[in-house]
Write a protein that holds these residues in place. Structure first.
Motif, PDB file in Angstrom:
ATOM      1  N   PRO A 100      10.900  -1.633 -69.102  1.00  0.00           N
ATOM      2  CA  PRO A 100       9.990  -0.413 -69.383  1.00  0.00           C
ATOM      3  C   PRO A 100       9.078   0.070 -68.239  1.00  0.00           C
ATOM      4  N   ARG A 101       8.918  -0.965 -67.282  1.00  0.00           N
ATOM      5  CA  ARG A 101       8.101  -0.625 -66.326  1.00  0.00           C
ATOM      6  C   ARG A 101       8.787   0.194 -65.006  1.00  0.00           C
ATOM      7  N   GLN A 102       9.847   0.438 -65.052  1.00  0.00           N
ATOM      8  CA  GLN A 102      10.736   1.228 -64.547  1.00  0.00           C
ATOM      9  C   GLN A 102       9.848   2.509 -63.569  1.00  0.00           C
ATOM     10  N   ASN A 103       9.291   3.396 -64.592  1.00  0.00           N
ATOM     11  CA  ASN A 103       8.658   4.477 -64.004  1.00  0.00           C
ATOM     12  C   ASN A 103       7.180   4.326 -64.148  1.00  0.00           C
ATOM     13  N   GLY A 104       6.698   3.083 -64.036  1.00  0.00           N
ATOM     14  CA  GLY A 104       5.267   2.800 -63.982  1.00  0.00           C
ATOM     15  C   GLY A 104       4.647   2.785 -65.290  1.00  0.00           C
ATOM     16  N   TYR A 105       3.653   2.498 -65.186  1.00  0.00           N
ATOM     17  CA  TYR A 105       2.802   2.211 -66.244  1.00  0.00           C
ATOM     18  C   TYR A 105       1.779   3.533 -66.584  1.00  0.00           C
ATOM     19  N   SER A 106       1.668   3.843 -67.753  1.00  0.00           N
ATOM     20  CA  SER A 106       1.014   5.307 -68.435  1.00  0.00           C
ATOM     21  C   SER A 106      -0.434   5.269 -67.877  1.00  0.00           C
ATOM     22  N   PRO A 107      -0.877   6.432 -67.863  1.00  0.00           N
ATOM     23  CA  PRO A 107      -2.490   6.868 -67.496  1.00  0.00           C
ATOM     24  C   PRO A 107      -3.387   5.934 -68.582  1.00  0.00           C
ATOM     25  N   LEU A 108      -2.843   6.137 -69.972  1.00  0.00           N
ATOM     26  CA  LEU A 108      -3.623   5.314 -70.668  1.00  0.00           C
ATOM     27  C   LEU A 108      -3.755   4.009 -70.453  1.00  0.00           C
ATOM     28  N   PHE A 109      -2.872   3.060 -70.050  1.00  0.00           N
ATOM     29  CA  PHE A 109      -2.615   1.830 -69.462  1.00  0.00           C
ATOM     30  C   PHE A 109      -3.854   1.565 -68.503  1.00  0.00           C
ATOM     31  N   HIS A 110      -3.630   2.521 -67.608  1.00  0.00           N
ATOM     32  CA  HIS A 110      -4.697   2.137 -66.584  1.00  0.00           C
ATOM     33  C   HIS A 110      -6.027   2.511 -66.824  1.00  0.00           C
ATOM     34  N   TYR A 111      -6.159   3.252 -67.597  1.00  0.00           N
ATOM     35  CA  TYR A 111      -7.704   3.598 -68.325  1.00  0.00           C
ATOM     36  C   TYR A 111      -8.251   2.304 -69.026  1.00  0.00           C
ATOM     37  N   LEU A 112      -7.272   2.048 -69.934  1.00  0.00           N
ATOM     38  CA  LEU A 112      -7.563   0.699 -70.648  1.00  0.00           C
ATOM     39  C   LEU A 112      -8.051  -0.521 -70.082  1.00  0.00           C
ATOM     40  N   ILE A 113      -7.230  -1.062 -68.896  1.00  0.00           N
ATOM     41  CA  ILE A 113      -7.385  -2.127 -68.216  1.00  0.00           C
ATOM     42  C   ILE A 113      -8.897  -2.076 -67.324  1.00  0.00           C
ATOM     43  N   GLY A 114      -9.068  -0.578 -67.211  1.00  0.00           N
ATOM     44  CA  GLY A 114     -10.377  -0.651 -66.458  1.00  0.00           C
ATOM     45  C   GLY A 114     -11.752  -0.985 -67.195  1.00  0.00           C
ATOM     46  N   LEU A 115     -11.487  -0.810 -68.483  1.00  0.00           N
ATOM     47  CA  LEU A 115     -12.559  -0.855 -69.114  1.00  0.00           C
ATOM     48  C   LEU A 115     -13.286  -2.560 -69.458  1.00  0.00           C
ATOM     49  N   LYS A 116     -14.395  -2.711 -69.183  1.00  0.00           N
ATOM     50  CA  LYS A 116     -14.902  -4.131 -68.969  1.00  0.00           C
ATOM     51  C   LYS A 116     -15.703  -4.464 -70.148  1.00  0.00           C
ATOM     52  N   GLY A 117     -16.373  -3.491 -71.138  1.00  0.00           N
ATOM     53  CA  GLY A 117     -17.370  -3.802 -71.862  1.00  0.00           C
ATOM     54  C   GLY A 117     -16.448  -4.300 -73.270  1.00  0.00           C
ATOM     55  N   THR A 118     -17.132  -5.141 -73.995  1.00  0.00           N
ATOM     56  CA  THR A 118     -16.150  -5.549 -75.246  1.00  0.00           C
ATOM     57  C   THR A 118     -16.107  -4.230 -76.370  1.00  0.00           C
ATOM     58  N   ILE A 119     -17.397  -3.677 -76.354  1.00  0.00           N
ATOM     59  CA  ILE A 119     -17.511  -2.560 -77.354  1.00  0.00           C
ATOM     60  C   ILE A 119     -16.460  -1.527 -77.040  1.00  0.00           C
ATOM     61  N   GLN A 120     -16.338  -1.221 -75.834  1.00  0.00           N
ATOM     62  CA  GLN A 120     -15.383  -0.021 -75.246  1.00  0.00           C
ATOM     63  C   GLN A 120     -13.974  -0.464 -75.451  1.00  0.00           C
ATOM     64  N   ARG A 121     -13.622  -1.688 -75.235  1.00  0.00           N
ATOM     65  CA  ARG A 121     -12.372  -2.325 -75.592  1.00  0.00           C
ATOM     66  C   ARG A 121     -12.115  -2.211 -76.875  1.00  0.00           C
TER      67      ARG A 121
END
Ligand SMILES: [Fe+2]
Ligand SMILES: [Fe+2]
Length: 218
Positions: A100-121
């Motif tokens: 499933p990684r063939q066409n890259g990760y989704s914009p949502l994935f990139h947004y989520l892994i960028g979140l650092k705060g527990t509340i936001q996560r």
């Protein structure tokens, strides 16, 4: 506002948007080539991304209850991935050859892994994303049933949905515990809102580019 009051309010705020997302997902005539297999392949990507986001967050989340809830989620989402693979094999697809990684990760994935705060996560990952998954999976179940694929419908209804509901409820519980002050509540609201917005955009892109609607969530 207390944390539990905030969560009820946030729930009301996003409910309408989730319903809208569900309506969009099930809107219009499904194209004839929109097979259950095609949608299950989309599901693999969603399950993989959900597994990976929870795993990444788990390592640097300090609150023990949140860390452990993420650990459970990693296991559940990986289990869903496997279950979807097995169903694809029953339908005649060699799912082991799919990456499933063939066409890259989704914009949502990139947004989520960028979140650092527990509340936001919690707000984005568990509360909102799992809320999206519940709505989309329900739409997918109805589509499976309309095509007479009772087995795939049962997999989603009896195995996957109860886990996604648990993740969403866990998100609610943890948010009520941690989103106690105005700053935390505003961060939570923003993260949940952005998550739904990205989910909407991705869904719309998939519909326009590949005619894919009714796809399950994570
Ligand atoms: Fe989930
Ligand atoms: Fe899942």
């Amino acid at each position: 506002m207390r944390g539990d009051e905030f969560v009820s309010q946030l729930h009301q705020e996003i409910e309408e948007r989730l319903e809208h997302l569900g309506r969009l997902s099930g809107a219009g005539e499904a194209p004839v080539d929109l097979t259950i297999e095609r949608l299950l392949i989309v599901a693999l990507k969603n399950e993989l991304e959900a597994t990976e986001v929870a795993a990444i967050w788990m390592t640097d989340t300090q609150e023990l209850d949140v860390k452990l809830s993420l650990a459970r989620q990693v296991g559940d989402e990986a289990k869903h991935y496997r279950a979807v693979c097995d169903r694809l094999k029953e339908l005649g697809n060699d799912a082991d050859l799919i990456d499933p990684r063939q066409n890259g990760y989704s914009p949502l994935f990139h947004y989520l892994i960028g979140l650092k705060g527990t509340i936001q996560r919690i707000a984005a990952g568990q509360f909102a994303r799992e809320g999206v998954a519940l709505v989309r999976n329900q739409c997918f179940i109805e589509y499976c049933e309309s095509l007479g694929d009772i087995q795939t419908a049962a997999l989603y209804r009896d195995v996957i949905q109860p886990d996604e509901r648990h993740h969403h409820e866990l998100g609610r519980k943890l948010l009520a515990r941690y989103a106690e002050d105005p700053l935390a509540q505003s961060e939570a609201r923003q993260a949940a809102s952005r998550t739904i917005e990205l989910a909407e955009e991705i869904q719309e892109m998939a519909r326009l580019k590949a005619g894919v609607s009714r796809a399950p969530g994570c």
